[in-house]
Write a protein that holds these residues in place. Structure first.
Motif, mmCIF file in Angstrom:
data_model
loop_
_atom_site.group_PDB
_atom_site.id
_atom_site.type_symbol
_atom_site.label_atom_id
_atom_site.label_comp_id
_atom_site.label_asym_id
_atom_site.label_seq_id
_atom_site.Cartn_x
_atom_site.Cartn_y
_atom_site.Cartn_z
ATOM 1 N N ARG A 85 56.485 -43.161 -31.778
ATOM 2 C CA ARG A 85 57.314 -44.233 -32.420
ATOM 3 C C ARG A 85 56.338 -45.575 -32.220
ATOM 4 N N GLN A 86 54.954 -45.463 -31.848
ATOM 5 C CA GLN A 86 54.257 -46.508 -31.899
ATOM 6 C C GLN A 86 53.718 -47.026 -33.144
ATOM 7 N N ARG A 87 53.664 -48.766 -33.407
ATOM 8 C CA ARG A 87 53.446 -48.940 -34.767
ATOM 9 C C ARG A 87 51.964 -48.920 -35.376
ATOM 10 N N SER A 88 50.940 -48.805 -34.223
ATOM 11 C CA SER A 88 49.625 -48.880 -34.816
ATOM 12 C C SER A 88 48.768 -48.278 -34.106
ATOM 13 N N THR A 89 49.292 -47.239 -33.191
ATOM 14 C CA THR A 89 48.336 -46.279 -32.589
ATOM 15 C C THR A 89 49.465 -44.882 -32.227
ATOM 16 N N LEU A 90 48.593 -43.721 -31.914
ATOM 17 C CA LEU A 90 49.127 -42.598 -31.627
ATOM 18 C C LEU A 90 49.136 -42.037 -30.141
ATOM 19 N N PRO A 91 49.977 -41.431 -29.852
ATOM 20 C CA PRO A 91 50.027 -40.767 -28.398
ATOM 21 C C PRO A 91 48.723 -39.625 -28.155
ATOM 22 N N ASN A 92 48.327 -39.150 -29.105
ATOM 23 C CA ASN A 92 47.524 -37.913 -29.369
ATOM 24 C C ASN A 92 46.676 -38.164 -30.583
ATOM 25 N N TRP A 93 45.110 -37.781 -30.783
ATOM 26 C CA TRP A 93 44.572 -37.844 -32.164
ATOM 27 C C TRP A 93 44.058 -36.610 -32.680
ATOM 28 N N HIS A 94 44.603 -35.284 -31.861
ATOM 29 C CA HIS A 94 44.272 -34.082 -32.203
ATOM 30 C C HIS A 94 45.092 -33.777 -33.574
ATOM 31 N N ASN A 95 44.430 -33.105 -34.417
ATOM 32 C CA ASN A 95 45.040 -32.874 -35.836
ATOM 33 C C ASN A 95 46.333 -32.227 -35.863
ATOM 34 N N VAL A 96 46.268 -31.196 -35.039
ATOM 35 C CA VAL A 96 47.420 -29.975 -35.017
ATOM 36 C C VAL A 96 48.695 -30.955 -34.330
ATOM 37 N N ASN A 97 48.518 -31.827 -33.397
ATOM 38 C CA ASN A 97 49.537 -32.217 -32.610
ATOM 39 C C ASN A 97 50.130 -33.480 -33.514
ATOM 40 N N ILE A 98 49.171 -33.976 -34.459
ATOM 41 C CA ILE A 98 49.679 -35.087 -35.328
ATOM 42 C C ILE A 98 50.548 -34.323 -36.608
ATOM 43 N N ALA A 99 49.959 -33.343 -36.969
ATOM 44 C CA ALA A 99 51.055 -32.730 -38.103
ATOM 45 C C ALA A 99 52.195 -32.021 -37.628
ATOM 46 N N GLN A 100 52.365 -31.687 -36.544
ATOM 47 C CA GLN A 100 53.374 -31.206 -36.069
ATOM 48 C C GLN A 100 54.451 -32.234 -35.089
ATOM 49 N N GLY A 101 53.680 -33.031 -34.599
ATOM 50 C CA GLY A 101 54.662 -34.181 -33.642
ATOM 51 C C GLY A 101 54.992 -35.270 -34.415
ATOM 52 N N PHE A 102 54.443 -35.498 -35.476
ATOM 53 C CA PHE A 102 55.024 -36.899 -36.100
ATOM 54 C C PHE A 102 56.314 -36.686 -36.707
ATOM 55 N N ARG A 103 56.868 -35.519 -37.097
ATOM 56 C CA ARG A 103 58.342 -35.348 -37.339
ATOM 57 C C ARG A 103 59.262 -35.774 -35.988
ATOM 58 N N GLU A 104 58.934 -35.651 -35.000
ATOM 59 C CA GLU A 104 59.789 -35.621 -33.817
ATOM 60 C C GLU A 104 60.933 -37.074 -33.855
ATOM 61 N N PRO A 105 60.336 -38.098 -34.239
ATOM 62 C CA PRO A 105 61.283 -39.136 -34.031
ATOM 63 C C PRO A 105 62.519 -38.826 -35.188
ATOM 64 N N ALA A 106 61.968 -38.429 -36.509
ATOM 65 C CA ALA A 106 62.965 -38.093 -37.500
ATOM 66 C C ALA A 106 63.892 -37.013 -37.091
ATOM 67 N N THR A 107 63.443 -35.722 -36.211
ATOM 68 C CA THR A 107 64.421 -35.018 -35.809
ATOM 69 C C THR A 107 65.436 -35.785 -34.693
ATOM 70 N N TYR A 108 64.809 -36.420 -33.988
ATOM 71 C CA TYR A 108 65.742 -37.214 -33.037
ATOM 72 C C TYR A 108 66.645 -38.220 -33.744
ATOM 73 N N TYR A 109 66.363 -38.599 -34.804
ATOM 74 C CA TYR A 109 67.249 -39.453 -35.752
ATOM 75 C C TYR A 109 68.467 -38.714 -36.010
ATOM 76 N N MET A 110 68.438 -37.648 -36.321
ATOM 77 C CA MET A 110 69.673 -36.891 -36.562
ATOM 78 C C MET A 110 70.699 -37.008 -35.305
ATOM 79 N N LEU A 111 70.073 -37.082 -34.250
ATOM 80 C CA LEU A 111 71.064 -37.273 -33.091
ATOM 81 C C LEU A 111 71.396 -39.027 -32.903
ATOM 82 N N SER A 112 70.255 -39.528 -33.003
ATOM 83 C CA SER A 112 70.465 -41.224 -32.878
ATOM 84 C C SER A 112 71.208 -42.227 -33.659
#
Length: 472
Positions: free
Chosen positions: A35-62
């Motif tokens: 959820r960071q505005r201008s950086t990422l917790p990890n710059w590995h391509n697979v982690n980004i492609a898979q991990g970026f949807r986590e906040p939206a997934t949590y949005y279903m609950l929050s």
């Protein structure tokens, strides 16, 4: 973490056990912060492609819209620098690295699959057709070229500009050291396991349910599905098409009795004057590009809907990558057609360490292939910007392949005839890769203009899809 959330939601929807929502909160707190505005917790391509949807997934609950927007932000953030290339992905040949943003930088096969899966989940969670179109972009243009046509081998890394596919070490041109460009059936276990999920996930999302007990078709491909609609009645919907290689998509409704429900169809953003026929008659409706059309009626057995999505030529300009251009036709992006010379080599000699557990596999039955260019690749497109784009090219449609597999350079059923000039300052570099796109001030062209052929980049295992341009 995000994938775990989906499993927890699934179980909660079955059981209603409230402790599962507490578990979801705990999982989210212990997941990397996307959820960071201008950086990422990890710059590995697979982690980004898979991990970026986590906040939206949590949005279903929050239900906090900032969580949803965070996923959109990450999608755009990585592409603003590393994704100024065709094919829907971004250069991170292990990790995204500053200074390595050229279209010769690659992405893992795993990342193609995870990006498609994320796009499909984002579509399910938001209904936003942006994700449907992005999923098609990756599925049709990037994913198929990562594998051999018989699907018996794949390569770890594939790039938009990719002119050699061998077993040599190309580091630091690509970050990983090792034989990561060859089509090997054993190496890179992450991709060997992950690639098999790409098309099943894609097919699973061709037909979806709508909240008002109807049917949604947002991603297109031939399929059939049995769906519960209205008050629980089951109908079958059959989708017949050779999309994205043709412009007509036909749906047939098979119902045992009359039943009323809405059918939603995506009108592609690129479609040129789309139309819909209902049982052979033109449907009088406003079709808005990039939006759904909702058709609610009492459906009968064998009702037929034909969606026509005429395609037209367009171009993308990659300003940060030397004003290079990509040529699109509908959802397809095109590559230079390079003659591909396949060389069979030993899989055991070219495999990396993670494949050694397959000691009993017969390497003679599972060969590795290296692919070399048997024709020149260093062409700039010749484009006269004073003319309409379509006057610079000729689209040629060919017969559908007998084996129903269009993603090869020999069988692809559509080509574009174009003009090109050899760019003599564009060569193989010291790392054995096509060099970065020459800067504007270092472009030396041969005087002769030649006829060249472009094919969809998903069918090109060697390819140039971000072109320098020679302006007439």
């Amino acid at each position: 973490g995000g994938d775990n959330l989906l499993s927890v939601y699934w179980l909660y929807n079955l059981t209603g056990d409230k402790f599962l929502l507490e578990l979801a909160e705990k999982i989210h707190r212990n997941t990397a912060n996307w959820r960071q505005r201008s950086t990422l917790p990890n710059w590995h391509n697979v982690n980004i492609a898979q991990g970026f949807r986590e906040p939206a997934t949590y949005y279903m609950l929050s239900k906090d819209s900032t969580d949803l927007i965070a996923s959109y932000n990450v999608h755009h953030l990585i592409r603003n620098t590393f994704g100024q290339v065709p094919g829907g992905m971004f250069g991170a040949d292990e990790n995204a690295r500053m200074g390595y943003i050229d279209p010769r930088q690659a992405t893992e096969t795993c990342a193609f699959v995870e990006q498609m899966a994320s796009d499909e989940w984002m579509l399910r969670m938001t209904g936003d057709l942006f994700w449907a179109e992005h999923c098609e972009k990756v599925a049709f243009n990037s994913f198929p070229a990562a594998m051999m046509p018989d699907l018996n081998a794949l390569r770890y890394l594939t790039a938009p500009n990719h002119v050699i596919s061998d077993s040599k070490n190309h580091s630091p041109g690509i970050q990983n050291s090792g034989p990561f460009l060859a089509m090997n059936p054993f190496s890179s276990r992450c991709c060997q396991h992950n690639h098999g999920q790409g098309w099943p996930y894609f097919i699973e999302h061709l037909i979806m349910a709508s909240p008002d007990n109807g049917i949604i078709a947002a991603i297109y491909g031939a399929c059939s599905a049995k769906v519960k609609v209205a008050d629980g009645k089951t109908v079958e919907i059959v989708e017949t098409t050779n999309y994205p290689f043709e412009e007509q998509i036909k749906f047939t409704i098979r119902a045992s009795q009359k039943v009323r429900f809405p059918l939603y169809l995506r009108i592609p953003s690129w479609a040129n004057k789309p139309t819909i026929l209902l049982n052979g008659k033109l449907l009088s409706a406003s079709l808005v590009n990039g939006k759904y059309i909702r058709i609610e009626r009492e459906w009968e057995k064998d009702d037929e809907i034909v969606l026509n999505v005429p395609m037209k030529l367009s171009q993308s300009v990659w300003q940060v990558n030397q004003q290079s251009r990509s040529i699109d036709y509908g959802p397809l992006t095109f590559s230079l057609k390079i003659v591909e010379d396949y060389k069979m080599v030993s899989s055991t000699e070219t495999a990396i360490g993670d494949s050694k557990w397959q000691k009993n596999a017969d390497p003679a039955k599972w060969p590795t292939f290296e692919i070399y260019p048997a024709s020149l690749w260093n062409y700039a497109l010749v484009i006269d910007d004073n003319l309409p784009l379509e006057d610079n090219f000729v689209v040629v449609k060919k017969e559908w392949p007998a084996d129903n597999f269009p993603f090869t350079s020999q069988q692809v059923p559509i080509e574009i005839k174009a003009k090109g000039k050899k760019l003599v300052t564009w060569e193989i570099d010291q790392y054995g890769l096509c060099s970065e796109l020459p800067i504007m001030e270092n472009r030396k062209f041969e005087s002769k203009t030649e006829d060249i052929t472009l094919i969809p980049m998903g069918a090109a295992r060697l390819r140039i899809s971000a072109f320098p341009v020679y302006n007439k």
